[in-house]
Design an enzyme around this catalytic site. Sequence first.
Site, PDB file in Angstrom:
ATOM      1  N   LYS A 182       0.836  -1.204   0.000  1.00 32.50           N
ATOM      2  CA  LYS A 182       0.000   0.000   0.000  1.00 32.50           C
ATOM      3  C   LYS A 182       0.872   1.255   0.000  1.00 32.50           C
ATOM      4  O   LYS A 182       1.891   1.323   0.700  1.00 32.50           O
ATOM      5  CB  LYS A 182      -0.918  -0.032   1.222  1.00 32.50           C
ATOM      6  CG  LYS A 182      -1.998   1.041   1.249  1.00 32.50           C
ATOM      7  CD  LYS A 182      -2.948   0.773   2.410  1.00 32.50           C
ATOM      8  CE  LYS A 182      -4.041   1.810   2.530  1.00 32.50           C
ATOM      9  NZ  LYS A 182      -4.995   1.486   3.616  1.00 32.50           N
ATOM     10  N   SER A 193      -9.781   1.952   2.225  1.00 33.67           N
ATOM     11  CA  SER A 193      -8.576   2.664   1.794  1.00 33.67           C
ATOM     12  C   SER A 193      -7.540   1.740   1.172  1.00 33.67           C
ATOM     13  O   SER A 193      -6.709   2.176   0.387  1.00 33.67           O
ATOM     14  CB  SER A 193      -7.965   3.440   2.963  1.00 33.67           C
ATOM     15  OG  SER A 193      -7.400   2.587   3.927  1.00 33.67           O
ATOM     16  N   SER A 245     -10.516  -1.297   6.566  1.00 31.67           N
ATOM     17  CA  SER A 245      -9.862  -1.179   5.266  1.00 31.67           C
ATOM     18  C   SER A 245      -9.017  -2.375   4.852  1.00 31.67           C
ATOM     19  O   SER A 245      -8.383  -2.341   3.794  1.00 31.67           O
ATOM     20  CB  SER A 245      -9.013   0.092   5.218  1.00 31.67           C
ATOM     21  OG  SER A 245      -9.865   1.219   5.142  1.00 31.67           O
TER      22      SER A 245
END
Length: 468
Positions: free
Chosen positions: A82, A160, A184
């Site tokens: 990420k 997210s 998330s």
Amino acid sequence: MLDNSILFLPLRQLAARIESRKISPVELTESFLARSEKYGPRYNAYATLTRDRALRQAHQAEREIAMGKYHGPLHGIPYAAKDLLAVRGYPTTWGARPYANQRFDYDAAVIENLDRAGAILIGKSAMIELAGGMGYRFASASMTGPAKNPWNAACWTCGSSSGSAAIVAAGLAAFAIGTETWGSILCPSGFCGRTGLRPTFGRVSRWGAMALSYSMDKIGPMARTADDCALVLAAIAGHDSRDRSSLPNSEAAFHDSPPSNSARPLRIGWLTNAWEKPDPDIVASAEAAIAVLKAHGYQVSDVQLPVGPWEDAATVVVAVEGASAFQDLIESGRVSELTDPLGQIAGYVNQQIAASDYMRALRVGTILRQKMEPLFARFDVIAAPTLPVTATTLETNLETDLSFADPLGAIGNLLGLPAISVPCGLKNKALPTGIQFLAQVHNDALVLDVARLYQQHTAWASMQPPMD
């Protein structure tokens, strides 16, 4: 190039082929890179590909394995991280235009740990701007655009960690790293039909990661199977003195081992009040999953969560800590550069929350912990549908059209409890459904054991989206 029969294999099977030198880390990396270059833009899955670094690491892994220096089951395995995790030499944008050119001269702790395990970073996955720290109304709240669901590109991936879910679902990397403050990891895993693990708070170091909520942020793996997640957790867990919330190593370290044959069957509490009005098809899929566990000796009983202002408390904690984390962005006025209209203004509102309200919210967490103790005395693991709906459209207004109570998400994240989401069905043979398992702190192995047993007796984890 390697075909889907290889690229969608779970980690342990990929590792066996790499260790025996039936598959080359270079060939595997080149195949995932080619697939990522083909499909990544289609789904807005990546913030950036780290091709040069990936090929350098792949050649190094190939040399090491040829010399008999095999590091373990992640050696030579490509993954994505990420884009809130620092990676030396590459942009770390936090998904937000104000940080489009941000770079760090170090790697985050998770990246360091995966380097030591021999894993190969092929890209930074797209994400919702600031991990949703300023709030957002639309899936498009990202400098890379809305992450699209490989099961249906007109639908969102959720949360997210949106790009990480798209990458794993589409087979663009063997696994990905996501983060969760409130949903998330579990939400995108549920929407995209993959397995995602939220570890116990403090088990995985957050050093080098963007801070949103100091008391609730967690980092964890998203992969094909629960067994994959266990292998990744074993590599990234452990004490780190650079992270003040890091657990001591006796509690942080995770040593992967096959599911234990307990002297007594595990006790599972099936939550009847996790969601107010869940889709009946989703409930049916989750209940079918519970039936599989019952058939293999697990004891299942209905249970309810304690009622309280858990969501209100969690909302206050995230709002206040997020406003603190992004104080400079808000006060400089550059928050106006965010994509989402809610994100442009919510930070100013959050700064007005009184310190007394924040302290009350933290005290609610203490009360909640006491109220959950009797439940965990009765049950080893708690289960519920991951979400009450399947993947929503990219145009859905998340504030008005996807607003539902989520007491389990608030409870799990306020208390830092480990949880895992696994796929358990396809609604109308089109969109995935999921079931989640949650346990007391430090009991990550329990949720993994339940999920692994379920996946050993079902085929949902091996399903592939109809992308072509």
